[in-house]
Design a protein around this motif. Structure first.
Motif, PDB file in Angstrom:
ATOM      1  N   ASN A  41       0.879  -1.159   0.000  1.00  0.00           N
ATOM      2  CA  ASN A  41       0.000   0.000   0.000  1.00  0.00           C
ATOM      3  C   ASN A  41       0.922   1.215   0.000  1.00  0.00           C
ATOM      4  O   ASN A  41       1.312   1.705   1.056  1.00  0.00           O
ATOM      5  CB  ASN A  41      -0.917  -0.023   1.225  1.00  0.00           C
ATOM      6  CG  ASN A  41      -1.907   1.115   1.243  1.00  0.00           C
ATOM      7  OD1 ASN A  41      -2.048   1.848   0.264  1.00  0.00           O
ATOM      8  ND2 ASN A  41      -2.597   1.272   2.360  1.00  0.00           N
ATOM      9  N   MET A  42       1.298   1.657  -1.188  1.00  0.00           N
ATOM     10  CA  MET A  42       2.273   2.728  -1.334  1.00  0.00           C
ATOM     11  C   MET A  42       1.645   4.070  -0.956  1.00  0.00           C
ATOM     12  O   MET A  42       0.651   4.473  -1.545  1.00  0.00           O
ATOM     13  CB  MET A  42       2.802   2.777  -2.763  1.00  0.00           C
ATOM     14  CG  MET A  42       3.378   1.445  -3.240  1.00  0.00           C
ATOM     15  SD  MET A  42       4.802   0.903  -2.304  1.00  0.00           S
ATOM     16  CE  MET A  42       6.067   1.849  -3.100  1.00  0.00           C
ATOM     17  N   LEU A  43       2.229   4.717   0.034  1.00  0.00           N
ATOM     18  CA  LEU A  43       1.760   6.009   0.519  1.00  0.00           C
ATOM     19  C   LEU A  43       2.914   6.997   0.474  1.00  0.00           C
ATOM     20  O   LEU A  43       4.085   6.603   0.471  1.00  0.00           O
ATOM     21  CB  LEU A  43       1.261   5.876   1.967  1.00  0.00           C
ATOM     22  CG  LEU A  43       0.088   4.938   2.206  1.00  0.00           C
ATOM     23  CD1 LEU A  43      -0.144   4.764   3.705  1.00  0.00           C
ATOM     24  CD2 LEU A  43      -1.172   5.471   1.541  1.00  0.00           C
ATOM     25  N   PRO A  44       2.608   8.287   0.493  1.00  0.00           N
ATOM     26  CA  PRO A  44       3.695   9.260   0.606  1.00  0.00           C
ATOM     27  C   PRO A  44       4.356   9.146   1.985  1.00  0.00           C
ATOM     28  O   PRO A  44       3.826   8.488   2.880  1.00  0.00           O
ATOM     29  CB  PRO A  44       2.994  10.611   0.436  1.00  0.00           C
ATOM     30  CG  PRO A  44       1.542  10.355   0.551  1.00  0.00           C
ATOM     31  CD  PRO A  44       1.300   8.895   0.369  1.00  0.00           C
ATOM     32  N   MET A  45       5.490   9.787   2.118  1.00  0.00           N
ATOM     33  CA  MET A  45       6.178   9.791   3.413  1.00  0.00           C
ATOM     34  C   MET A  45       5.209  10.229   4.501  1.00  0.00           C
ATOM     35  O   MET A  45       4.429  11.162   4.316  1.00  0.00           O
ATOM     36  CB  MET A  45       7.380  10.735   3.377  1.00  0.00           C
ATOM     37  CG  MET A  45       8.503  10.285   2.449  1.00  0.00           C
ATOM     38  SD  MET A  45       9.418   8.877   3.088  1.00  0.00           S
ATOM     39  CE  MET A  45      10.396   9.663   4.343  1.00  0.00           C
ATOM     40  N   GLN A  46       5.270   9.536   5.627  1.00  0.00           N
ATOM     41  CA  GLN A  46       4.397   9.807   6.763  1.00  0.00           C
ATOM     42  C   GLN A  46       5.185  10.551   7.841  1.00  0.00           C
ATOM     43  O   GLN A  46       6.407  10.466   7.897  1.00  0.00           O
ATOM     44  CB  GLN A  46       3.857   8.491   7.329  1.00  0.00           C
ATOM     45  CG  GLN A  46       3.100   7.643   6.319  1.00  0.00           C
ATOM     46  CD  GLN A  46       1.828   8.295   5.862  1.00  0.00           C
ATOM     47  OE1 GLN A  46       0.957   8.594   6.671  1.00  0.00           O
ATOM     48  NE2 GLN A  46       1.711   8.553   4.564  1.00  0.00           N
ATOM     49  N   PRO A  47       4.490  11.281   8.711  1.00  0.00           N
ATOM     50  CA  PRO A  47       5.198  11.945   9.812  1.00  0.00           C
ATOM     51  C   PRO A  47       6.008  10.921  10.609  1.00  0.00           C
ATOM     52  O   PRO A  47       5.514   9.853  10.945  1.00  0.00           O
ATOM     53  CB  PRO A  47       4.064  12.527  10.670  1.00  0.00           C
ATOM     54  CG  PRO A  47       2.907  12.667   9.721  1.00  0.00           C
ATOM     55  CD  PRO A  47       3.047  11.547   8.740  1.00  0.00           C
ATOM     56  N   GLY A  48       7.243  11.230  10.832  1.00  0.00           N
ATOM     57  CA  GLY A  48       8.132  10.329  11.561  1.00  0.00           C
ATOM     58  C   GLY A  48       8.922   9.404  10.671  1.00  0.00           C
ATOM     59  O   GLY A  48       9.870   8.761  11.128  1.00  0.00           O
ATOM     60  N   ASP A  49       8.560   9.289   9.373  1.00  0.00           N
ATOM     61  CA  ASP A  49       9.337   8.459   8.455  1.00  0.00           C
ATOM     62  C   ASP A  49      10.730   9.051   8.277  1.00  0.00           C
ATOM     63  O   ASP A  49      10.900  10.266   8.252  1.00  0.00           O
ATOM     64  CB  ASP A  49       8.667   8.381   7.081  1.00  0.00           C
ATOM     65  CG  ASP A  49       7.504   7.403   7.037  1.00  0.00           C
ATOM     66  OD1 ASP A  49       7.290   6.687   8.026  1.00  0.00           O
ATOM     67  OD2 ASP A  49       6.818   7.370   5.997  1.00  0.00           O
ATOM     68  N   VAL A  50      11.708   8.187   8.142  1.00  0.00           N
ATOM     69  CA  VAL A  50      13.087   8.616   7.934  1.00  0.00           C
ATOM     70  C   VAL A  50      13.435   8.360   6.471  1.00  0.00           C
ATOM     71  O   VAL A  50      13.300   7.237   5.996  1.00  0.00           O
ATOM     72  CB  VAL A  50      14.039   7.831   8.865  1.00  0.00           C
ATOM     73  CG1 VAL A  50      15.471   8.246   8.651  1.00  0.00           C
ATOM     74  CG2 VAL A  50      13.628   8.014  10.315  1.00  0.00           C
ATOM     75  N   PRO A  51      13.863   9.395   5.741  1.00  0.00           N
ATOM     76  CA  PRO A  51      14.120   9.195   4.310  1.00  0.00           C
ATOM     77  C   PRO A  51      15.303   8.275   4.012  1.00  0.00           C
ATOM     78  O   PRO A  51      15.317   7.586   3.004  1.00  0.00           O
ATOM     79  CB  PRO A  51      14.380  10.600   3.780  1.00  0.00           C
ATOM     80  CG  PRO A  51      14.650  11.442   4.968  1.00  0.00           C
ATOM     81  CD  PRO A  51      14.027  10.781   6.151  1.00  0.00           C
ATOM     82  N   ALA A  52      16.288   8.226   4.871  1.00  0.00           N
ATOM     83  CA  ALA A  52      17.443   7.344   4.664  1.00  0.00           C
ATOM     84  C   ALA A  52      18.089   7.058   6.014  1.00  0.00           C
ATOM     85  O   ALA A  52      18.188   7.940   6.862  1.00  0.00           O
ATOM     86  CB  ALA A  52      18.456   7.997   3.733  1.00  0.00           C
TER      87      ALA A  52
END
Length: 96
Positions: A41-52
């Motif tokens: 279920n592909m979603l945009p970055m969520q609050p708290g997600d770490v890009p790398a």
């Protein structure tokens, strides 16, 4: 905080291979290990997600002489094999 200044009688080490792995690659390794496709279920970055992110294993190398050598796919396969065996053992033990 400096971990060397801790009064705790233990240390926690971050273990990994010192290289970032893309999430979809990680998921593909799990899919291969299980022989199943994940429902994504592909979603945009969520609050708290770490890009790398990647494991900094400098302390483990220095203090434990830890040198990573296992490819991520092999490590995930071994973990999945262990986990499935553990769950099978646990559920059959509960039936006794």
């Amino acid at each position: 905080p400096n971990p060397d200044s801790s009064a705790a009688p233990y240390r926690i080490y971050n273990l990994g291979n010192n290289q970032p792995t893309r999430l979809l690659e990680f998921i593909a390794c799990i899919e291969n290990a299980l022989g199943k496709k994940a429902v994504l279920n592909m979603l945009p970055m969520q609050p708290g997600d770490v890009p790398a992110t990647s494991a900094n294993i400098d302390s483990a190398i220095k203090e434990l002489d830890f040198i990573p050598s296992m490819p991520i796919a092999q490590g995930i396969q071994q973990f999945v094999d262990w986990y499935l065996a553990y769950e099978t053992h646990k559920s059959t033990a509960a039936l006794r």
